[in-house]
Design an enzyme around this catalytic site. Structure first.
Site, PDB file in Angstrom:
ATOM      1  N   LYS A 112      26.606 -90.682 -47.357  1.00 16.85           N
ATOM      2  CA  LYS A 112      26.986 -89.634 -48.306  1.00 16.85           C
ATOM      3  C   LYS A 112      28.259 -89.968 -49.060  1.00 16.85           C
ATOM      4  O   LYS A 112      28.396 -89.627 -50.233  1.00 16.85           O
ATOM      5  CB  LYS A 112      27.149 -88.287 -47.583  1.00 16.85           C
ATOM      6  CG  LYS A 112      25.832 -87.663 -47.212  1.00 16.85           C
ATOM      7  CD  LYS A 112      25.849 -86.156 -47.402  1.00 16.85           C
ATOM      8  CE  LYS A 112      24.459 -85.585 -47.244  1.00 16.85           C
ATOM      9  NZ  LYS A 112      24.454 -84.206 -46.758  1.00 16.85           N
ATOM     10  N   LYS A 194      14.574 -90.767 -45.051  1.00 14.61           N
ATOM     11  CA  LYS A 194      14.047 -89.518 -44.500  1.00 14.61           C
ATOM     12  C   LYS A 194      13.842 -88.501 -45.619  1.00 14.61           C
ATOM     13  O   LYS A 194      14.496 -88.573 -46.665  1.00 14.61           O
ATOM     14  CB  LYS A 194      15.016 -88.960 -43.450  1.00 14.61           C
ATOM     15  CG  LYS A 194      16.353 -88.539 -44.027  1.00 14.61           C
ATOM     16  CD  LYS A 194      17.231 -87.832 -42.997  1.00 14.61           C
ATOM     17  CE  LYS A 194      18.539 -87.425 -43.665  1.00 14.61           C
ATOM     18  NZ  LYS A 194      19.463 -86.693 -42.835  1.00 14.61           N
ATOM     19  N   LYS A 197      16.972 -82.736 -48.288  1.00 14.18           N
ATOM     20  CA  LYS A 197      17.276 -81.749 -49.319  1.00 14.18           C
ATOM     21  C   LYS A 197      18.023 -82.367 -50.477  1.00 14.18           C
ATOM     22  O   LYS A 197      17.933 -81.915 -51.603  1.00 14.18           O
ATOM     23  CB  LYS A 197      18.161 -80.638 -48.726  1.00 14.18           C
ATOM     24  CG  LYS A 197      17.400 -79.711 -47.807  1.00 14.18           C
ATOM     25  CD  LYS A 197      18.322 -78.733 -47.120  1.00 14.18           C
ATOM     26  CE  LYS A 197      18.490 -79.135 -45.673  1.00 14.18           C
ATOM     27  NZ  LYS A 197      18.677 -78.010 -44.756  1.00 14.18           N
TER      28      LYS A 197
HETATM   29  P1  TYM Z   1      20.094 -80.290 -41.594  1.00 12.77           P
HETATM   30  O1  TYM Z   1      20.337 -78.971 -42.212  1.00 12.77           O
HETATM   31  O2  TYM Z   1      20.152 -81.501 -42.442  1.00 12.77           O
HETATM   32  O3  TYM Z   1      18.667 -80.298 -40.912  1.00 12.77           O
HETATM   33  C1  TYM Z   1      18.257 -79.310 -39.978  1.00 12.77           C
HETATM   34  C2  TYM Z   1      17.391 -79.947 -38.904  1.00 12.77           C
HETATM   35  O4  TYM Z   1      16.265 -80.613 -39.505  1.00 12.77           O
HETATM   36  C3  TYM Z   1      16.197 -81.951 -39.030  1.00 12.77           C
HETATM   37  N1  TYM Z   1      15.692 -82.813 -40.116  1.00 12.77           N
HETATM   38  C4  TYM Z   1      14.624 -83.628 -40.008  1.00 12.77           C
HETATM   39  N2  TYM Z   1      13.769 -83.872 -39.005  1.00 12.77           N
HETATM   40  C5  TYM Z   1      12.770 -84.749 -39.230  1.00 12.77           C
HETATM   41  N3  TYM Z   1      12.572 -85.383 -40.422  1.00 12.77           N
HETATM   42  C6  TYM Z   1      13.403 -85.178 -41.455  1.00 12.77           C
HETATM   43  N4  TYM Z   1      13.197 -85.783 -42.615  1.00 12.77           N
HETATM   44  C7  TYM Z   1      14.491 -84.262 -41.277  1.00 12.77           C
HETATM   45  N5  TYM Z   1      15.493 -83.830 -42.097  1.00 12.77           N
HETATM   46  C8  TYM Z   1      16.210 -82.941 -41.349  1.00 12.77           C
HETATM   47  C9  TYM Z   1      17.615 -82.319 -38.676  1.00 12.77           C
HETATM   48  O5  TYM Z   1      17.646 -83.371 -37.741  1.00 12.77           O
HETATM   49  C10 TYM Z   1      18.138 -81.013 -38.115  1.00 12.77           C
HETATM   50  O6  TYM Z   1      17.811 -80.896 -36.749  1.00 12.77           O
HETATM   51  N6  TYM Z   1      24.339 -81.378 -39.242  1.00 12.77           N
HETATM   52  C11 TYM Z   1      23.113 -80.614 -39.120  1.00 12.77           C
HETATM   53  C12 TYM Z   1      23.297 -79.128 -38.977  1.00 12.77           C
HETATM   54  C13 TYM Z   1      24.168 -78.704 -37.841  1.00 12.77           C
HETATM   55  C14 TYM Z   1      23.832 -78.735 -36.468  1.00 12.77           C
HETATM   56  C15 TYM Z   1      24.959 -78.186 -35.789  1.00 12.77           C
HETATM   57  C16 TYM Z   1      22.718 -79.150 -35.751  1.00 12.77           C
HETATM   58  C17 TYM Z   1      25.414 -78.195 -37.936  1.00 12.77           C
HETATM   59  N7  TYM Z   1      25.896 -77.866 -36.704  1.00 12.77           N
HETATM   60  C18 TYM Z   1      24.965 -78.077 -34.408  1.00 12.77           C
HETATM   61  C19 TYM Z   1      22.740 -79.050 -34.362  1.00 12.77           C
HETATM   62  C20 TYM Z   1      23.856 -78.513 -33.704  1.00 12.77           C
HETATM   63  C21 TYM Z   1      22.318 -80.852 -40.400  1.00 12.77           C
HETATM   64  O7  TYM Z   1      22.826 -81.214 -41.411  1.00 12.77           O
HETATM   65  O8  TYM Z   1      21.025 -80.469 -40.313  1.00 12.77           O
END
Ligand code: TYM
Length: 331
Positions: A112, A194, A197
């Site tokens: 990023k 992957k 968003k």
């Molecule tokens: P975020 O918002 O990007 O994504 C939310 C969840 O979706 C999963 N994910 C995917 N799984 C499979 N294939 C994909 N292409 C894909 N894209 C996203 C992510 O692995 C995630 O589980 N940093 C985290 C949010 C967060 C968080 C936390 C998670 C903040 N605090 C505490 C766990 C515990 C994030 O950006 O997720």
């Protein structure tokens, strides 16, 4: 007993990767009556430049989508991160237990930070805030997609570091990552990356709110290769294999069954079949998203109740943390 915590950013609407990699897992755990807390992590969403009215809308859309996917607020604590101030407080404390080289090597940061000229400090400490999220609720298990593994490892490191310096207080959490390929859904346009968003090309991402026409269009344009039959080989044929994986995930069939049943089809025909399966699977969810979005008072109520429950847990943890660190004058 297990304590489960996870989070999702309200950046855009939820996509198929979020759903298959994480959210669906949360609803399964909920069915098993596990203790689950889910946060819509809006403070993570401001680490890159953002538009405030859009963020506000996205918070509600994410809440509506989570409910539509089956998150039931009578079993699961669902709340918005910024409603519980303790997240930033613990973040600050953990900053002093984290080193800069450790954060600089994290793949998500490297990726990023390349896309902006001046890297915001928030983007750099993003995973520390994530560790604070997990630790505030003393979570033992964190269900996520495989892209979050390094962030969970940092949270484990910080729990250990805290315990070593200030005395045992935090469990070292475990990541729950699906063994099968559901934990990593790829972009339809660039199957080396992957599904995300922040994909530059919106055609690479299927959103849960997409219409059947949009889904058909996106899958039709999905990048595949010059072999017309269907097989599963993520290394050699990432595009086709991603479609097979998605197909298997939404129908609940095995990869082998899906491939076997596609034997007579060429890629174009197979894409139609995958579209149908995805549309079928998402249809009821999409209807429910709209239903919940039309009832903003219900969403506000759910999120306020969730914040209240989350805040109680977070305040208990922080009172103990302040006391352990010798901060302030009480306790
Ligand atoms: P975020 O918002 O990007 O994504 C939310 C969840 O979706 C999963 N994910 C995917 N799984 C499979 N294939 C994909 N292409 C894909 N894209 C996203 C992510 O692995 C995630 O589980 N940093 C985290 C949010 C967060 C968080 C936390 C998670 C903040 N605090 C505490 C766990 C515990 C994030 O950006 O997720």
């Amino acid at each position: 007993p297990r304590k489960i915590f996870s989070g999702i950013q309200p950046t855009g609407s939820m996509h198929l990767g979020n759903y298959l990699g994480a959210v669906r897992k949360w609803t399964e755990l909920q069915k098993k009556r596990e203790n689950i807390t889910i946060s819509i992590v809006d403070m993570h969403s401001i680490t890159m430049p953002h538009n405030p009215p859009t963020l506000r809308d996205n918070i509600f859309t994410m809440a509506a989508t989570l409910l539509a996917c089956g998150i039931d607020p009578s079993h699961t604590t669902l709340f918005v991160q910024s409603s519980v101030m303790e997240h930033s407080e613990l973040n600050w404390i953990l900053n002093s237990l984290t080193t800069m080289p450790r954060l600089a090597q994290l793949p998500q940061f490297k990726e990023k930070s390349r896309t902006v000229r001046d890297v915001p400090l928030g983007l750099f400490v993003y995973p520390v805030l994530q560790a604070a999220d997990i630790m505030l609720y003393k979570a033992t298990h964190v269900p996520v997609g495989s892209d979050q593994l390094q962030h969970i490892q940092l949270a484990q490191h910080l729990a250990r570091a805290f315990n070593a310096r200030y005395g045992d207080m935090f469990p070292v959490c475990n990541a729950i990552i699906e063994e099968n390929d559901g934990s990593r859904i790829l972009s339809l346009r660039e199957p080396s990356k992957k599904m995300s968003k922040s994909d530059q090309n919106p055609k690479g991402t299927i959103n849960l709110s997409d219409s059947p026409e949009q889904i058909i269009e996106k899958i039709k344009k999905a990048l595949t290769d010059f072999t017309s039959d269907i097989s599963y080989n993520p290394g050699m044929r990432p595009g086709v294999s991603n479609l097979v994986n998605i197909h298997a995930q939404v129908t609940g069939q095995s990869i082998d069954t899906v491939v076997e049943e596609a034997k007579q089809l060429d890629t174009a025909q197979y894409k139609e079949r995958v579209s149908e399966a995805v549309i079928e699977h998402l249809r009821p969810i999409r209807e429910m998203i709209n239903k919940h979005l039309n009832n903003r008072n219900e969403l506000i109520y759910v999120l306020e109740m969730g914040s209240e429950k989350a805040r109680k847990m977070a305040q208990t943890t922080m009172a103990e943390v302040r006391q352990r660190l010798g901060l302030g004058i009480s306790g």
